[in-house]
Design a protein around this motif. Structure first.
Motif, PDB file in Angstrom:
ATOM      1  N   MET A   1       0.657  -1.210  -0.066  1.00  0.00           N
ATOM      2  CA  MET A   1      -0.189  -0.106  -0.002  1.00  0.00           C
ATOM      3  C   MET A   1       1.113   1.201  -0.089  1.00  0.00           C
ATOM      4  O   MET A   1       2.060   1.141   0.570  1.00  0.00           O
ATOM      5  CB  MET A   1      -0.724   0.224   0.960  1.00  0.00           C
ATOM      6  N   ASP A   2       0.321   2.165  -0.352  1.00  0.00           N
ATOM      7  CA  ASP A   2       0.956   3.524  -0.274  1.00  0.00           C
ATOM      8  C   ASP A   2       0.884   4.154   0.990  1.00  0.00           C
ATOM      9  O   ASP A   2       0.140   3.687   1.793  1.00  0.00           O
ATOM     10  CB  ASP A   2       0.190   4.623  -1.199  1.00  0.00           C
ATOM     11  N   GLU A   3       2.273   4.562   1.096  1.00  0.00           N
ATOM     12  CA  GLU A   3       2.383   5.118   2.804  1.00  0.00           C
ATOM     13  C   GLU A   3       1.300   5.839   3.362  1.00  0.00           C
ATOM     14  O   GLU A   3       0.823   5.774   4.500  1.00  0.00           O
ATOM     15  CB  GLU A   3       3.837   5.713   2.947  1.00  0.00           C
TER      16      GLU A   3
ATOM     17  N   ASP B   1      -1.872   5.895   2.328  1.00  0.00           N
ATOM     18  CA  ASP B   1      -3.102   5.058   2.648  1.00  0.00           C
ATOM     19  C   ASP B   1      -2.974   4.457   4.113  1.00  0.00           C
ATOM     20  O   ASP B   1      -3.716   4.399   4.907  1.00  0.00           O
ATOM     21  CB  ASP B   1      -3.415   4.086   1.531  1.00  0.00           C
ATOM     22  N   MET B   2      -1.649   3.840   4.293  1.00  0.00           N
ATOM     23  CA  MET B   2      -1.302   3.008   5.419  1.00  0.00           C
ATOM     24  C   MET B   2      -1.569   4.062   6.725  1.00  0.00           C
ATOM     25  O   MET B   2      -2.129   3.665   7.524  1.00  0.00           O
ATOM     26  CB  MET B   2       0.202   2.330   5.535  1.00  0.00           C
ATOM     27  N   LYS B   3      -1.295   5.145   6.408  1.00  0.00           N
ATOM     28  CA  LYS B   3      -1.309   6.079   7.603  1.00  0.00           C
ATOM     29  C   LYS B   3      -2.465   6.441   7.806  1.00  0.00           C
ATOM     30  O   LYS B   3      -3.209   6.541   9.101  1.00  0.00           O
ATOM     31  CB  LYS B   3      -0.382   7.457   7.316  1.00  0.00           C
ATOM     32  N   ALA B   4      -3.519   6.625   6.871  1.00  0.00           N
ATOM     33  CA  ALA B   4      -4.815   6.709   7.046  1.00  0.00           C
ATOM     34  C   ALA B   4      -5.764   5.826   7.699  1.00  0.00           C
ATOM     35  O   ALA B   4      -6.539   5.997   8.520  1.00  0.00           O
ATOM     36  CB  ALA B   4      -5.640   7.056   5.605  1.00  0.00           C
ATOM     37  N   LEU B   5      -5.231   4.497   7.388  1.00  0.00           N
ATOM     38  CA  LEU B   5      -5.758   3.320   8.173  1.00  0.00           C
ATOM     39  C   LEU B   5      -5.306   3.157   9.768  1.00  0.00           C
ATOM     40  O   LEU B   5      -5.761   2.395  10.357  1.00  0.00           O
ATOM     41  CB  LEU B   5      -5.397   2.151   7.439  1.00  0.00           C
ATOM     42  N   GLY B   6      -4.048   3.807   9.872  1.00  0.00           N
ATOM     43  CA  GLY B   6      -3.381   3.486  11.139  1.00  0.00           C
ATOM     44  C   GLY B   6      -2.473   2.403  11.204  1.00  0.00           C
ATOM     45  O   GLY B   6      -2.617   1.778  12.276  1.00  0.00           O
ATOM     46  N   VAL B   7      -2.072   1.737   9.798  1.00  0.00           N
ATOM     47  CA  VAL B   7      -1.365   0.430  10.097  1.00  0.00           C
ATOM     48  C   VAL B   7       0.104   0.744   9.794  1.00  0.00           C
ATOM     49  O   VAL B   7       0.570   1.681   9.042  1.00  0.00           O
ATOM     50  CB  VAL B   7      -1.966  -0.487   9.111  1.00  0.00           C
TER      51      VAL B   7
ATOM     52  N   VAL C   1       0.437  -6.201   5.463  1.00  0.00           N
ATOM     53  CA  VAL C   1       0.637  -4.769   4.871  1.00  0.00           C
ATOM     54  C   VAL C   1       2.144  -4.670   4.862  1.00  0.00           C
ATOM     55  O   VAL C   1       3.013  -4.708   5.647  1.00  0.00           O
ATOM     56  CB  VAL C   1      -0.265  -3.873   5.364  1.00  0.00           C
ATOM     57  N   SER C   2       2.302  -4.220   3.555  1.00  0.00           N
ATOM     58  CA  SER C   2       3.982  -3.602   3.328  1.00  0.00           C
ATOM     59  C   SER C   2       3.768  -2.288   2.603  1.00  0.00           C
ATOM     60  O   SER C   2       2.989  -1.913   1.926  1.00  0.00           O
ATOM     61  CB  SER C   2       4.961  -4.631   2.798  1.00  0.00           C
ATOM     62  N   LYS C   3       4.652  -1.506   2.498  1.00  0.00           N
ATOM     63  CA  LYS C   3       4.732  -0.224   2.240  1.00  0.00           C
ATOM     64  C   LYS C   3       5.162  -0.479   0.482  1.00  0.00           C
ATOM     65  O   LYS C   3       6.273  -0.997   0.256  1.00  0.00           O
ATOM     66  CB  LYS C   3       5.729   0.672   2.790  1.00  0.00           C
ATOM     67  N   MET C   4       4.478   0.188  -0.456  1.00  0.00           N
ATOM     68  CA  MET C   4       4.824   0.206  -1.784  1.00  0.00           C
ATOM     69  C   MET C   4       6.225   0.957  -2.029  1.00  0.00           C
ATOM     70  O   MET C   4       6.551   1.966  -1.117  1.00  0.00           O
ATOM     71  CB  MET C   4       3.920   1.051  -2.499  1.00  0.00           C
ATOM     72  N   LYS C   5       7.064   0.685  -2.849  1.00  0.00           N
ATOM     73  CA  LYS C   5       8.300   1.316  -3.213  1.00  0.00           C
ATOM     74  C   LYS C   5       7.969   2.685  -4.018  1.00  0.00           C
ATOM     75  O   LYS C   5       8.916   3.564  -3.554  1.00  0.00           O
ATOM     76  CB  LYS C   5       9.188   0.381  -3.991  1.00  0.00           C
ATOM     77  N   GLU C   6       7.013   2.634  -4.568  1.00  0.00           N
ATOM     78  CA  GLU C   6       6.668   3.884  -5.446  1.00  0.00           C
ATOM     79  C   GLU C   6       5.398   4.293  -4.913  1.00  0.00           C
ATOM     80  O   GLU C   6       4.348   3.547  -4.700  1.00  0.00           O
ATOM     81  CB  GLU C   6       6.601   3.597  -6.939  1.00  0.00           C
ATOM     82  N   PRO C   7       5.080   5.578  -4.877  1.00  0.00           N
ATOM     83  CA  PRO C   7       3.984   6.353  -4.329  1.00  0.00           C
ATOM     84  C   PRO C   7       2.690   5.803  -5.362  1.00  0.00           C
ATOM     85  O   PRO C   7       2.965   6.058  -6.535  1.00  0.00           O
ATOM     86  CB  PRO C   7       4.024   7.621  -4.169  1.00  0.00           C
TER      87      PRO C   7
ATOM     88  N   PRO D   1      -1.105   6.048  -4.071  1.00  0.00           N
ATOM     89  CA  PRO D   1      -2.334   6.263  -3.440  1.00  0.00           C
ATOM     90  C   PRO D   1      -3.659   5.740  -4.108  1.00  0.00           C
ATOM     91  O   PRO D   1      -3.812   6.168  -5.267  1.00  0.00           O
ATOM     92  CB  PRO D   1      -2.296   7.836  -3.136  1.00  0.00           C
ATOM     93  N   GLY D   2      -4.394   5.200  -3.385  1.00  0.00           N
ATOM     94  CA  GLY D   2      -5.621   4.585  -3.970  1.00  0.00           C
ATOM     95  C   GLY D   2      -5.487   3.265  -4.442  1.00  0.00           C
ATOM     96  O   GLY D   2      -6.305   2.631  -4.823  1.00  0.00           O
ATOM     97  N   ILE D   3      -4.204   2.526  -4.576  1.00  0.00           N
ATOM     98  CA  ILE D   3      -4.020   1.297  -5.276  1.00  0.00           C
ATOM     99  C   ILE D   3      -3.307   0.455  -4.367  1.00  0.00           C
ATOM    100  O   ILE D   3      -2.524   0.906  -3.483  1.00  0.00           O
ATOM    101  CB  ILE D   3      -2.844   1.656  -6.417  1.00  0.00           C
ATOM    102  N   ILE D   4      -3.849  -0.834  -4.268  1.00  0.00           N
ATOM    103  CA  ILE D   4      -3.059  -1.633  -3.281  1.00  0.00           C
ATOM    104  C   ILE D   4      -2.418  -3.057  -4.474  1.00  0.00           C
ATOM    105  O   ILE D   4      -3.478  -3.220  -5.515  1.00  0.00           O
ATOM    106  CB  ILE D   4      -3.797  -2.526  -2.259  1.00  0.00           C
TER     107      ILE D   4
END
Length: 138
Positions: free
Chosen positions: A45-47, A49-55, A74-80, A82-85
């Motif tokens: 996930m985009d960083e 989006d992760m922050k918005a979910l609190g994960v 969940v893991s952080k996407m290498k490239e931004p 947002p809105g995509i998993i």
């Protein structure tokens, strides 16, 4: 952003599936191996989006589409993006994909609407348990 039954955030995102290096490496150990599960039972996930979910990376999230629902890490996407998993192809991603192929022979592995929410107390099922839960046998 919507809230789930417990009042925690739930995001509507777009699912894209595909082959990943970790998935390919995991296959070398067998689809019942820990390495395969670690490479496939996850979503990037985009960083933001992760922050918005609190994960945080490594925590569990529930991903739900109109076809099914799974819990993955969940893991952080290498490239931004947002809105995509992104979820690697495999049994976990397949729970979220419909069977319709529109005469192409291939279901939609990209562009599936999903909802994602934190799932800190829910386990990521291993492949046998996932198949048992889905088909009644593993």
């Amino acid at each position: 952003m919507a809230l789930n039954f417990w009042g925690t955030p739930r995001l509507r995102l777009i699912l894209v599936t595909g082959v990943s290096v970790a998935e390919a490496k995991g296959k070398e150990h067998g689809k019942l191996s820990r390495e395969y599960k670690d490479g496939v039972a996850l979503c990037e996930m985009d960083e933001r989006d992760m922050k918005a979910l609190g994960v945080e990376p490594g925590q569990n999230v529930r991903v739900t589409s109109k076809y099914g629902s799974i819990v993955v890490k969940v893991s952080k996407m290498k490239e931004p993006n947002p809105g995509i998993i992104f979820i690697p192809t495999g049994a976990w991603a397949n729970q979220l994909i419909g069977a319709e192929t529109y005469c192409s022979g291939m279901p939609d592995f990209k562009g599936v609407e999903v909802e994602v929410e934190a799932a800190p107390t829910e386990p990521v099922l291993d492949l046998r348990d996932l198949l048992k839960a889905t088909y009644g046998r593993g």
